[in-house]
Design an enzyme around this catalytic site. Structure first.
Site, PDB file in Angstrom:
ATOM      1  N   HIS A  35      14.461  -1.995 -10.619  1.00  0.00           N
ATOM      2  CA  HIS A  35      15.796  -2.129 -10.558  1.00  0.00           C
ATOM      3  C   HIS A  35      16.606  -1.096 -10.853  1.00  0.00           C
ATOM      4  O   HIS A  35      17.717  -1.214 -11.427  1.00  0.00           O
ATOM      5  CB  HIS A  35      16.377  -3.477 -11.652  1.00  0.00           C
ATOM      6  CG  HIS A  35      15.765  -4.879 -11.071  1.00  0.00           C
ATOM      7  ND1 HIS A  35      16.402  -5.509 -10.386  1.00  0.00           N
ATOM      8  CD2 HIS A  35      14.662  -5.583 -11.623  1.00  0.00           C
ATOM      9  CE1 HIS A  35      15.667  -6.616 -10.218  1.00  0.00           C
ATOM     10  NE2 HIS A  35      14.604  -6.538 -10.776  1.00  0.00           N
ATOM     11  N   ASP A  37      16.281   1.271  -8.553  1.00  0.00           N
ATOM     12  CA  ASP A  37      16.564   1.916  -7.352  1.00  0.00           C
ATOM     13  C   ASP A  37      18.068   1.809  -6.645  1.00  0.00           C
ATOM     14  O   ASP A  37      18.649   2.790  -6.442  1.00  0.00           O
ATOM     15  CB  ASP A  37      15.808   1.410  -5.993  1.00  0.00           C
ATOM     16  CG  ASP A  37      15.788  -0.204  -5.962  1.00  0.00           C
ATOM     17  OD1 ASP A  37      16.552  -0.807  -6.893  1.00  0.00           O
ATOM     18  OD2 ASP A  37      15.190  -0.746  -5.139  1.00  0.00           O
ATOM     19  N   LEU A 124       4.662  -7.180  -1.779  1.00  0.00           N
ATOM     20  CA  LEU A 124       3.860  -5.865  -1.352  1.00  0.00           C
ATOM     21  C   LEU A 124       4.532  -5.047  -0.185  1.00  0.00           C
ATOM     22  O   LEU A 124       4.160  -4.252   0.273  1.00  0.00           O
ATOM     23  CB  LEU A 124       2.590  -6.305  -1.160  1.00  0.00           C
ATOM     24  CG  LEU A 124       1.521  -6.802  -2.458  1.00  0.00           C
ATOM     25  CD1 LEU A 124       0.261  -7.114  -1.915  1.00  0.00           C
ATOM     26  CD2 LEU A 124       1.807  -6.084  -3.653  1.00  0.00           C
ATOM     27  N   SER A 125       5.775  -5.865   0.057  1.00  0.00           N
ATOM     28  CA  SER A 125       6.574  -4.962   1.127  1.00  0.00           C
ATOM     29  C   SER A 125       6.072  -5.196   2.667  1.00  0.00           C
ATOM     30  O   SER A 125       5.910  -4.251   3.323  1.00  0.00           O
ATOM     31  CB  SER A 125       7.011  -3.806   0.666  1.00  0.00           C
ATOM     32  OG  SER A 125       7.998  -3.785  -0.580  1.00  0.00           O
ATOM     33  N   GLU A 159      16.246  -3.129   8.196  1.00  0.00           N
ATOM     34  CA  GLU A 159      16.036  -4.356   7.670  1.00  0.00           C
ATOM     35  C   GLU A 159      17.633  -4.735   7.183  1.00  0.00           C
ATOM     36  O   GLU A 159      17.942  -5.980   6.892  1.00  0.00           O
ATOM     37  CB  GLU A 159      15.274  -3.888   6.210  1.00  0.00           C
ATOM     38  CG  GLU A 159      15.143  -5.085   5.436  1.00  0.00           C
ATOM     39  CD  GLU A 159      13.579  -5.352   4.946  1.00  0.00           C
ATOM     40  OE1 GLU A 159      13.387  -6.339   4.011  1.00  0.00           O
ATOM     41  OE2 GLU A 159      12.808  -4.597   5.370  1.00  0.00           O
ATOM     42  N   ASP A 171      10.468   0.823  -0.391  1.00  0.00           N
ATOM     43  CA  ASP A 171       9.492   0.302   0.308  1.00  0.00           C
ATOM     44  C   ASP A 171       9.015   1.149   1.456  1.00  0.00           C
ATOM     45  O   ASP A 171       7.771   1.309   1.606  1.00  0.00           O
ATOM     46  CB  ASP A 171       9.709  -1.110   0.445  1.00  0.00           C
ATOM     47  CG  ASP A 171      10.006  -1.902  -0.740  1.00  0.00           C
ATOM     48  OD1 ASP A 171       9.670  -1.676  -1.622  1.00  0.00           O
ATOM     49  OD2 ASP A 171      10.663  -3.193  -0.482  1.00  0.00           O
TER      50      ASP A 171
END
Length: 385
Positions: A35, A37, A124-125, A159, A171
């Site tokens: 948290h 980023d 895990l993106s 995304e 990610d």
């Protein structure tokens, strides 16, 4: 880990021709820095040995034909008609195509086969891996000469615009830029970064997937962001140069926020302390001090659970349970919260025994299966063929 021969064979089976390129792009873990980023702070991710595989070849028309092995689904669209769909796996590929074309890159029609071995729902993106694998594959297929960071940024925008998820850059950056045996200290403000050693010796990284995904995750995420933004707004009333929590000190928080909005103060204080934990983790890694790194993981989990309040009973249980074993140096929840995995620093000789002990205890407590995921820090996106 899948092989290029397996992927090439499956591509040929679907499209009746050989693939020109095969690209692998990995999932990621984050050692510490949750948290931070979206508050322009620091994170410490690295890629893992589980990833997404994309095989591609040009077509002599303007069609984009996609096949996803896990869905056993073929999708076709004209290049000129590419747009976001209401939902679906296709958006992670089409978003990259759309972003490339928007930036003026010339593409033709192509076939693309997609498969992977990243556990779904483990945080895990896998979506970032799809985007980076697609970006790299099209980059080499059409000779676009795009650098790795730009491909990561294209994936992030894909995304945002096509999948509707306002994710940070971590990610995609980790998937594209990682190196085996190292972690990336990434500054989410300006994307400056450095590599730090991840030499684990007799220890290994084990992920324990709760297999829960509590429904309040998205609303709570938005609430946390708003709390941080409220703190910044209050601090800006006195310190005009402040742009984000990255610029805020604990003294500023105490002076401008604590008495006015205690909730925002607690959440923001966590972010400040988490940034400091990233700095400390880098020092411990450089000095090979895994004991202190483990203690830092436990400390971070306490903050995530009690202060930022993004944990859940299942995650808390897993972290508390492993504390009894000296062979486990540290553990914490990883990711956005309210489900997903804990990341554990475990002695190699104890890994299987820990799994053996914990699985039935977890099942009895929560009525859920616990999935253990063994991971090895690995290279970022690679062209296999």
């Amino acid at each position: 880990m899948m092989t290029k021969d397996q992927i090439g064979f499956r591509y040929q089976k679907v499209f009746g021709e050989k693939a020109t390129y095969i690209v692998r792009s990995p999932g990621r873990i984050n050692i510490i820095g949750e948290h931070t980023d979206y508050n322009e702070g620091f994170v410490l991710p690295t890629a893992i040995d589980k990833g997404v595989y994309v095989a591609v070849a040009k077509r002599d028309d303007d069609l984009v034909r996609l096949y996803a092995e896990s869905f056993e689904e073929l999708f076709e669209v004209k290049l000129s008609d590419v747009e976001a769909l209401p939902e679906g796996w296709q958006n992670y590929v089409l978003g990259v195509v759309g972003e490339l074309r928007e930036r003026g890159y010339e593409l033709g029609g192509f076939n693309l086969y997609l498969d992977g071995d990243i556990p779904v729902g483990a945080g895990l993106s896998s979506s970032a891996a799809v985007e980076c694998a697609t970006g790299f594959a099209l980059n080499v297929l059409f000779d676009l000469a795009i650098d790795r960071i730009a491909i990561a940024l294209i994936g992030q925008q894909a995304e945002h615009k096509y999948a509707g998820v306002q994710c940070g850059i971590m990610d995609q950056f980790a998937s594209a830029m990682s190196r085996a045996g190292q972690v990336i200290k990434l500054d989410c403000r300006d994307l400056s970064f450095s590599y730090k050693p991840l030499e684990l010796g007799d220890y290994t990284i084990l992920l324990l997937n709760t297999n829960v995904n509590h429904s309040l995750a998205s609303s709570a995420y938005n609430e946390r962001r708003k709390s941080c933004e409220r703190s910044v707004g209050l601090v800006q009333g006195k310190f005009q140069d402040v742009i984000s929590l990255r610029d805020v000190t604990l003294t500023m928080l105490e002076e401008c926020v604590e008495r006015i909005d205690n909730e925002a103060y607690i959440k923001s204080k966590f972010v400040l302390e988490e940034n400091q934990r990233v700095e400390k983790a880098c020092e411990f890694l450089e000095n090979g001090n895994l004991d202190m790194l483990g203690s830092l993981l436990y400390e971070a989990h306490t903050g995530l659970s009690n202060e930022y309040e993004v944990s859940c009973v299942e995650l808390d249980f897993l972290v508390e349970y492993v504390k009894q074993f000296p062979e486990v140096l540290g553990a914490r929840m990883m990711g956005g919260g309210f489900g997903g995995c804990t990341i554990n620093l475990v002695h190699k000789s104890f890994e299987d025994l820990l799994i053996e002990r914990l699985v039935p205890v977890y099942k009895e407590r929560f009525g859920l299966s616990l999935t253990a995921i063994k991971v090895v820090p690995s290279n970022g996106t690679e062209v296999l063929l």
